[in-house]
Design a protein around this motif. Sequence first.
Motif, PDB file in Angstrom:
ATOM      1  N   THR A  61       0.863  -1.178   0.000  1.00 49.50           N
ATOM      2  CA  THR A  61       0.000   0.000   0.000  1.00 49.50           C
ATOM      3  C   THR A  61       0.897   1.224   0.000  1.00 49.50           C
ATOM      4  O   THR A  61       2.117   1.117   0.107  1.00 49.50           O
ATOM      5  N   ARG A  65      -1.120   5.453   3.756  1.00 53.28           N
ATOM      6  CA  ARG A  65      -1.963   4.442   4.389  1.00 53.28           C
ATOM      7  C   ARG A  65      -1.198   3.703   5.487  1.00 53.28           C
ATOM      8  O   ARG A  65      -1.771   3.339   6.511  1.00 53.28           O
ATOM      9  N   GLU A  68      -1.254   5.934   8.452  1.00 53.61           N
ATOM     10  CA  GLU A  68      -2.580   5.927   9.073  1.00 53.61           C
ATOM     11  C   GLU A  68      -2.766   4.668   9.928  1.00 53.61           C
ATOM     12  O   GLU A  68      -3.267   4.737  11.061  1.00 53.61           O
TER      13      GLU A  68
END
Length: 236
Positions: A61, A65, A68
Amino acid sequence: MSRKNRVPLADRVAKAAEAALAARHFVSAIDILVGIGWLDSGAVERWRRGQIDCLEEAIQTDPSRISEAMRLFRAWATAGGLSASETVYVDRTPRRQTPRFSRSGNPAIEASYRTHWVSPELSEKKRERLAERASRAPELVVVQPLNTEWICHRCGDTGDLLMMETPGPACLRCVGLDDLEYLPAGDALLTRRAKAKSTRHAVVVRFSRTRRRYERQGLLVEPQSLADAQRDRETP
């Protein structure tokens, strides 16, 4: 899966964290990334063997991300009262170097990856033992190849055993393990004693085509350690 039915990342992180905590009484960033499906456990093993420059190269990814997910993981751990414990990571190579997690190598990011979050239910003594085990250097792994025509990428030589490196297979002489003696599997007591006496050792594995996995074949240990272990076994 449609966007409407997609499970929120916070829920996926929490589920992965809870599973790891239940299994081992602590949770790591790697547990989260594997648990939510962004990181393959095989890639983690290749990273520990020094075949991947940094772990983030194998995470499927984008960097935002990843950030996060790590933020959500820290929030979950803090809310649950878990204790932060920075852990020493050592790669699975004879040089025993510290593997890099992030592309940037930023010390704060590296420390975040290394931090394990430990269950508040454990006593101080159990937390210390857990931290000691987590920081223990992983065993070296040597491969007994199926293809006997392999060539060492360093010196062009070959042999019965090899160690995988990023550029390719390397012979035991080039990785500094050629002085060790091979102890085949089969005598569990002798293996335990020889391993305990040897300051260096490596697990020997061979790929099974039928089971589609690497299986343990024996151990490489220091010759004197093996001799001492054999003498101890024969002593009444």
